[in-house]
Write a protein that holds these residues in place. Structure first.
Motif, PDB file in Angstrom:
ATOM      1  N   LEU A  63      -0.932  -6.287  -3.255  1.00  0.00           N
ATOM      2  CA  LEU A  63      -0.007  -5.829  -4.292  1.00  0.00           C
ATOM      3  C   LEU A  63       0.611  -4.503  -3.851  1.00  0.00           C
ATOM      4  N   ASN A  64       1.941  -4.491  -3.703  1.00  0.00           N
ATOM      5  CA  ASN A  64       2.639  -3.305  -3.223  1.00  0.00           C
ATOM      6  C   ASN A  64       2.566  -2.154  -4.220  1.00  0.00           C
ATOM      7  N   ILE A  65       2.445  -0.957  -3.685  1.00  0.00           N
ATOM      8  CA  ILE A  65       2.581   0.266  -4.479  1.00  0.00           C
ATOM      9  C   ILE A  65       3.951   0.847  -4.158  1.00  0.00           C
ATOM     10  N   LYS A  87       8.926   0.958  -1.099  1.00  0.00           N
ATOM     11  CA  LYS A  87       7.482   0.768  -1.017  1.00  0.00           C
ATOM     12  C   LYS A  87       6.842   1.994  -0.369  1.00  0.00           C
ATOM     13  N   THR A  98      -2.760  -2.036  -3.150  1.00  0.00           N
ATOM     14  CA  THR A  98      -3.920  -1.682  -3.974  1.00  0.00           C
ATOM     15  C   THR A  98      -5.203  -2.264  -3.406  1.00  0.00           C
ATOM     16  N   TRP A 132       5.975  -1.957 -15.408  1.00  0.00           N
ATOM     17  CA  TRP A 132       5.320  -1.344 -14.251  1.00  0.00           C
ATOM     18  C   TRP A 132       4.329  -0.295 -14.742  1.00  0.00           C
ATOM     19  N   ILE A 170       2.795   0.040  -9.769  1.00  0.00           N
ATOM     20  CA  ILE A 170       2.535  -1.362  -9.449  1.00  0.00           C
ATOM     21  C   ILE A 170       3.110  -2.248 -10.550  1.00  0.00           C
ATOM     22  N   SER A 171       3.456  -3.467 -10.168  1.00  0.00           N
ATOM     23  CA  SER A 171       3.939  -4.432 -11.150  1.00  0.00           C
ATOM     24  C   SER A 171       2.753  -4.942 -11.965  1.00  0.00           C
ATOM     25  N   THR A 228      -1.438  -8.113 -12.658  1.00  0.00           N
ATOM     26  CA  THR A 228      -2.705  -7.502 -13.059  1.00  0.00           C
ATOM     27  C   THR A 228      -3.218  -8.145 -14.340  1.00  0.00           C
TER      28      THR A 228
END
Length: 437
Positions: free
Chosen positions: A384-386, A396, A401, A415, A429-430, A434
């Motif tokens: 998962l991109n931060i 990015k 994570t 977000w 993060i999106s 989550t």
């Protein structure tokens, strides 16, 4: 707190496969100057390793869960292995153990202090999370204990952690349990106490206004010196408004009625009045008297070096850093029995005055609040991109994570801002990927 699962599947403890009914939590400290968790993880991830805890806390907020929470750990050498989750905190590289629970500082003290306070903070977050998960009351007897407390109860081996480190920085198990309780209610370790170090929240004008109401006959010379509380406090990083409130308490709002000092002594905090009948110290100017008071407060609140030349003759008698909070300035409320004054609720009296000073003129400061945060989310994907902002239009960071549990402190347009990036607000993060816990 960034909770990362990394089970030590090769360890003898993990392979034993025994489970427990979780009845409590035990906090440990690793017992050597090693700040990184991976050193211990590599050492314990062997079939012949004879120790393993459930999690390790690092000062950067990373918490490595290395056993399932309901697994029986090998963390305390006693019966608490059958009932308690065990959590280790890493220790700073700038200390040297000298046998038993004794240690010495090898640096300037700053790294050690920052490390201990940071791991304490993240341990509070972790324990609040675990207490919520297992419906535990951290204030109940025997639920949250240290290794040394476990020893005294006869359910752990003879160790001195964690108090051997914490006591040097005014921390205690009693406060740890209270901070966990506060965190479970949406607060934090810092929320429940009032730090002496920091910037003043009251202005000099508010102090003057308060004092003129309490003492209409206050001399102009006293009003003229009030800005010195702000400037002298800023010079040492001490809250000058708190020092002013203390002076109001010690001098009867500068009436000096019933006080052991008089105005001409330029001693506005009873410095040197160590017993009834003593008149206390005198200083040549109001500025030097206030500077000595600020330095004495810093001695209690911090282990940092003084920035100005030492003025306070009693500075050397203070156990540095034993009272970082106003509430601990009274000896009866201080976890170590130290403190500025022996009177009951001394710190609370100062804070009561300070509260009145800050409210003077009906000046209120509102901070923006996100009612739905903070809270924890679980991420189940490893990549998962931060991003640097709340949306795919933001670049990015180049980091992911990983799988684990994370604290979100703010929401915007689907977000979440991660707590580890709160200061610069550059780690989002999106929330679609989550699960809220």
């Amino acid at each position: 707190m960034n909770l990362k699962q990394n089970y030590l599947t090769e360890s003898g403890c993990y392979k034993a496969g025994k489970h427990i009914t979780v009845k409590g939590l035990m906090i440990h400290s690793v017992g050597c100057p090693q700040p990184k968790a991976d050193v211990f993880m590599k050492n314990w991830n062997r079939a012949d390793a004879n120790a393993c805890v459930h999690a390790i806390v690092e000062p950067d907020g990373d918490v490595y869960q290395i056993l399932p929470w309901n697994h029986r750990g090998w963390h305390c050498g006693g019966g608490a292995n059958n009932t308690h989750i065990g959590v280790e905190m890493t220790e700073p590289a700038t200390i040297k153990h000298a046998g038993g629970a004794n240690w010495t500082e090898t640096g300037d003290g700053e790294n050690t202090k920052n490390h201990v306070l940071a791991t304490y903070k993240y341990a509070v977050e972790l324990f609040a999370y675990l207490c919520s998960q297992y419906n535990l009351d951290p204030l109940a007897d025997g639920v949250v204990i240290s290794h040394s407390e476990g020893c005294r109860r006869g359910i752990a081996s003879n160790h001195g952690d964690v108090e051997h480190l914490w006591s040097k920085f005014g921390l205690s198990m009693e406060q740890f349990r209270k901070d966990i309780k506060a965190a479970m209610k949406g607060g934090s370790a810092a929320d429940s106490l009032t730090a002496i170090m920091g910037k003043a929240k009251a202005t000099a004008d508010q102090m003057k206004s308060y004092l003129k109401k309490k003492n209409p006959s206050v001399p102009q010379s006293v009003l003229d010196m009030i800005p010195l509380y702000i400037s002298e406090g800023e010079a040492e990083g001490v809250r000058g408004d708190m020092a002013f409130a203390q002076s109001c308490l010690e001098t009867g709002n500068f009436t000096f009625s019933g006080s052991a000092v008089i105005l001409s002594q330029n001693n506005f905090c009873g410095l040197g009045v160590t017993q009834r009948g003593k008149t206390g110290l005198s200083f040549d100017t109001p500025q030097l008297g206030i500077r000595a008071q600020i330095q004495h407060l810093k001695a209690y609140a911090s282990t940092d070096k003084l920035r100005n030349a030492l003025i306070d003759p009693r500075f050397r008698y203070v156990k540095r850093g034993c009272a970082p909070y106003a509430e601990w300035l009274g000896q009866k409320e201080n976890p170590q029995g130290k403190g500025w004054a022996a009177g009951e609720k001394y710190g609370e009296k100062i804070l009561s005055i300070l509260k009145a000073v800050i409210s003077e003129g009906k000046v209120h400061f509102m901070e923006s609040l996100t009612l739905s945060a903070p809270y924890m989310v679980r991420v189940s994907i490893p990549d998962l991109n931060i991003r640097r902002g709340p949306g795919t239009s933001y670049p990015k960071t180049g980091k992911f994570t990983g799988v684990g549990v994370f604290t979100v402190v703010e929401e915007k347009d689907g977000w979440g801002l991660l707590k580890a990036y709160q200061e610069k607000r550059d780690g989002w993060i999106s929330l679609a990927f989550t699960t809220r816990m």
